[in-house]
Design a protein around this motif. Structure first.
Motif, PDB file in Angstrom:
ATOM      1  N   LEU A 237      33.203  47.943  42.648  1.00  0.00           N
ATOM      2  CA  LEU A 237      32.522  49.429  43.097  1.00  0.00           C
ATOM      3  C   LEU A 237      32.211  50.034  41.915  1.00  0.00           C
ATOM      4  O   LEU A 237      31.384  50.498  42.123  1.00  0.00           O
ATOM      5  N   THR A 238      32.859  49.848  40.720  1.00  0.00           N
ATOM      6  CA  THR A 238      32.116  51.329  39.941  1.00  0.00           C
ATOM      7  C   THR A 238      31.306  50.793  39.020  1.00  0.00           C
ATOM      8  O   THR A 238      30.486  51.784  38.369  1.00  0.00           O
ATOM      9  N   THR A 239      30.414  49.676  39.266  1.00  0.00           N
ATOM     10  CA  THR A 239      29.716  49.087  37.746  1.00  0.00           C
ATOM     11  C   THR A 239      28.433  49.895  37.963  1.00  0.00           C
ATOM     12  O   THR A 239      27.965  50.524  38.812  1.00  0.00           O
ATOM     13  N   GLU A 240      28.256  50.520  36.567  1.00  0.00           N
ATOM     14  CA  GLU A 240      27.013  51.694  37.002  1.00  0.00           C
ATOM     15  C   GLU A 240      26.252  50.299  36.017  1.00  0.00           C
ATOM     16  O   GLU A 240      24.579  50.491  36.170  1.00  0.00           O
ATOM     17  N   ASP A 241      26.409  48.946  35.711  1.00  0.00           N
ATOM     18  CA  ASP A 241      25.293  48.643  35.474  1.00  0.00           C
ATOM     19  C   ASP A 241      24.462  47.528  36.273  1.00  0.00           C
ATOM     20  O   ASP A 241      25.331  46.382  37.270  1.00  0.00           O
ATOM     21  N   GLN A 242      23.119  47.938  36.512  1.00  0.00           N
ATOM     22  CA  GLN A 242      22.652  47.124  37.495  1.00  0.00           C
ATOM     23  C   GLN A 242      21.824  45.923  37.359  1.00  0.00           C
ATOM     24  O   GLN A 242      22.019  45.067  38.018  1.00  0.00           O
ATOM     25  N   ASP A 243      22.458  45.013  36.491  1.00  0.00           N
ATOM     26  CA  ASP A 243      21.871  43.469  35.848  1.00  0.00           C
ATOM     27  C   ASP A 243      23.728  42.834  36.293  1.00  0.00           C
ATOM     28  O   ASP A 243      24.098  41.814  36.937  1.00  0.00           O
ATOM     29  N   ALA A 244      24.652  43.713  36.894  1.00  0.00           N
ATOM     30  CA  ALA A 244      26.240  43.447  37.207  1.00  0.00           C
ATOM     31  C   ALA A 244      25.560  43.403  38.588  1.00  0.00           C
ATOM     32  O   ALA A 244      27.104  42.431  39.655  1.00  0.00           O
ATOM     33  N   VAL A 245      24.897  43.881  39.292  1.00  0.00           N
ATOM     34  CA  VAL A 245      24.747  43.839  40.788  1.00  0.00           C
ATOM     35  C   VAL A 245      23.907  42.443  41.204  1.00  0.00           C
ATOM     36  O   VAL A 245      23.614  41.620  40.645  1.00  0.00           O
ATOM     37  N   ASN A 246      24.004  42.583  42.611  1.00  0.00           N
ATOM     38  CA  ASN A 246      23.397  41.172  43.468  1.00  0.00           C
ATOM     39  C   ASN A 246      23.928  39.869  42.502  1.00  0.00           C
ATOM     40  O   ASN A 246      23.021  39.282  41.934  1.00  0.00           O
ATOM     41  N   GLN A 247      24.957  39.911  42.304  1.00  0.00           N
ATOM     42  CA  GLN A 247      25.661  38.879  41.714  1.00  0.00           C
ATOM     43  C   GLN A 247      27.036  38.114  42.274  1.00  0.00           C
ATOM     44  O   GLN A 247      27.430  38.962  43.145  1.00  0.00           O
ATOM     45  N   VAL A 248      27.756  36.956  42.156  1.00  0.00           N
ATOM     46  CA  VAL A 248      29.345  36.607  42.697  1.00  0.00           C
ATOM     47  C   VAL A 248      30.011  36.300  41.366  1.00  0.00           C
ATOM     48  O   VAL A 248      29.442  36.402  40.083  1.00  0.00           O
ATOM     49  N   TYR A 249      31.025  37.068  41.432  1.00  0.00           N
ATOM     50  CA  TYR A 249      31.950  36.512  39.837  1.00  0.00           C
ATOM     51  C   TYR A 249      33.104  35.787  40.284  1.00  0.00           C
ATOM     52  O   TYR A 249      33.981  36.259  41.628  1.00  0.00           O
ATOM     53  N   ASN A 250      33.680  34.602  40.094  1.00  0.00           N
ATOM     54  CA  ASN A 250      35.331  34.018  40.114  1.00  0.00           C
ATOM     55  C   ASN A 250      35.905  35.310  39.682  1.00  0.00           C
ATOM     56  O   ASN A 250      35.691  35.767  38.639  1.00  0.00           O
ATOM     57  N   THR A 251      36.814  35.396  41.120  1.00  0.00           N
ATOM     58  CA  THR A 251      37.969  36.443  40.490  1.00  0.00           C
ATOM     59  C   THR A 251      39.371  35.442  41.106  1.00  0.00           C
ATOM     60  O   THR A 251      39.843  34.613  41.673  1.00  0.00           O
ATOM     61  N   ALA A 252      39.714  35.470  39.923  1.00  0.00           N
ATOM     62  CA  ALA A 252      40.916  34.044  39.189  1.00  0.00           C
ATOM     63  C   ALA A 252      41.556  34.551  38.095  1.00  0.00           C
ATOM     64  O   ALA A 252      41.525  35.698  37.155  1.00  0.00           O
TER      65      ALA A 252
END
Length: 331
Positions: A237-252
């Motif tokens: 929700l809070t990341t301001e890094d645009q390279d981090a957006v439109n990504q999927v992340y393993n949550t584990a």
């Protein structure tokens, strides 16, 4: 625990907020002084999970269905962001009833995307699934390498990722997907035909009933405690890094345990509360259709791009969860 992540004075919609994960997210968001709207039709969520919030002026319950576009529009009005947790989970359920699973998980997801886009929502963070890895045998699971889905549920979750990517590329709408790996923790429902394995086994042990493991018990999973999942949602929700957006992340957590290991750990933890549980016999049944044999996440991408630092290992999480279940399930 989440004080290091700054997030306050926002209006955040949580779909499926009456569920185990959704209500856990709501609790933390309200604690951090945000306004929270919960959209839920209570098909699987529980009203009792929302009871602590009903007197809070910053909490609003919208009783509705994500399959109804108007309900979605009502919920996201003036919202800053959305945490989309609503879905029909369970691989066996999707095999039994693929049509309803698709209607909720794909049709409902698209409704929420459209409603959120039209309302000017800044960011849409959604619950993806480790089931997307399908028949890929690679370990650990890396976000960019997936196989063919093994169930209708897995298909719907992959379609979610495709739609989210399309909305970003077509409309510039910010999305982040979190591929959950076997989430567990307090408030997870032990009852019902499609109950998750940890609360189901805990409930059986408490009642001196033999848990039944599907297959020989050597299938392995990356069991992930709820607080790690909450951390990931807040970071997304809070990341301001645009390279981090439109990504999927393993949550584990990034480790795996076999079902045999899990059941023995549960038996040991519960045996500290009641020594008779140590005498309960563990049984084995047939393998379950659609199950992925082995699952373990690489969490390097989440660490690098979101600053993810999971705090709870399986053993640490089990101690917390077992304590809660003992106090809430024991007669």
């Amino acid at each position: 625990m989440f004080s290091e992540i700054e997030l306050s004075n926002k209006k955040i919609v949580v779909t499926g907020g009456a569920g185990f994960i959704g209500s856990s997210l709501i609790e933390v968001l309200l604690m951090k002084k945000n306004k929270v709207v919960c959209l839920d039709n209570f098909s699987t969520g529980k009203r009792e999970n929302l009871m602590p919030f009903l007197g809070n002026k910053d909490f609003t319950l919208v009783e509705g269905d994500i399959r109804n576009l108007e309900d979605c529009k009502r919920a996201v009005q003036d919202a800053d962001s959305v945490l989309h947790e609503a879905a029909l989970g369970s691989v066996p359920r999707s095999i039994h009833d693929p049509i309803t699973t698709n209607d909720v998980n794909v049709g409902g997801f698209l409704n929420m995307l459209v409603a959120s886009r039209d309302a000017g929502v800044k960011r849409f963070v959604y619950a993806a699934s480790s089931s997307t890895y399908g028949d890929s045998k690679a370990l650990p699971k890396v976000e960019e390498v997936i196989g063919k889905p093994l169930s209708a549920y897995a298909i719907t979750k992959y379609v979610n990722e495709l739609y989210a990517d399309n909305f970003f590329k077509t409309y510039g709408f910010e999305t982040i997907g979190l591929r959950y790996f076997n989430v567990f923790g307090p408030k997870q429902d032990p009852n019902g035909a499609y109950a998750a394995v940890i609360p189901k086994f805990v409930s059986q042990f408490i009642n001196y009933e033999s848990p039944v493991i599907n297959g020989d018990g050597e299938y392995s999973r990356d069991f992930t405690y709820i607080d790690n999942v909450i951390q990931m949602n807040l970071l997304a929700l809070t990341t301001e890094d645009q390279d981090a957006v439109n990504q999927v992340y393993n949550t584990a957590f990034g480790e795996r345990a076999t079902l045999n290991d899990l059941v023995l750990s549960l038996k040991e933890n519960l045996g500290d509360y009641d020594s008779k549980i140590k005498e309960v016999v563990i049984k084995h049944g047939p393998y379950r259709a659609g199950d992925v044999p082995h699952s373990m996440a690489s969490i390097e991408k989440a660490k690098k791009r979101l600053g993810y630092k999971p705090k709870f290992s399986l053993q640490q999480g089990l101690k917390e969860a077992v304590s809660w279940y003992w106090n809430n399930l024991k007669d």
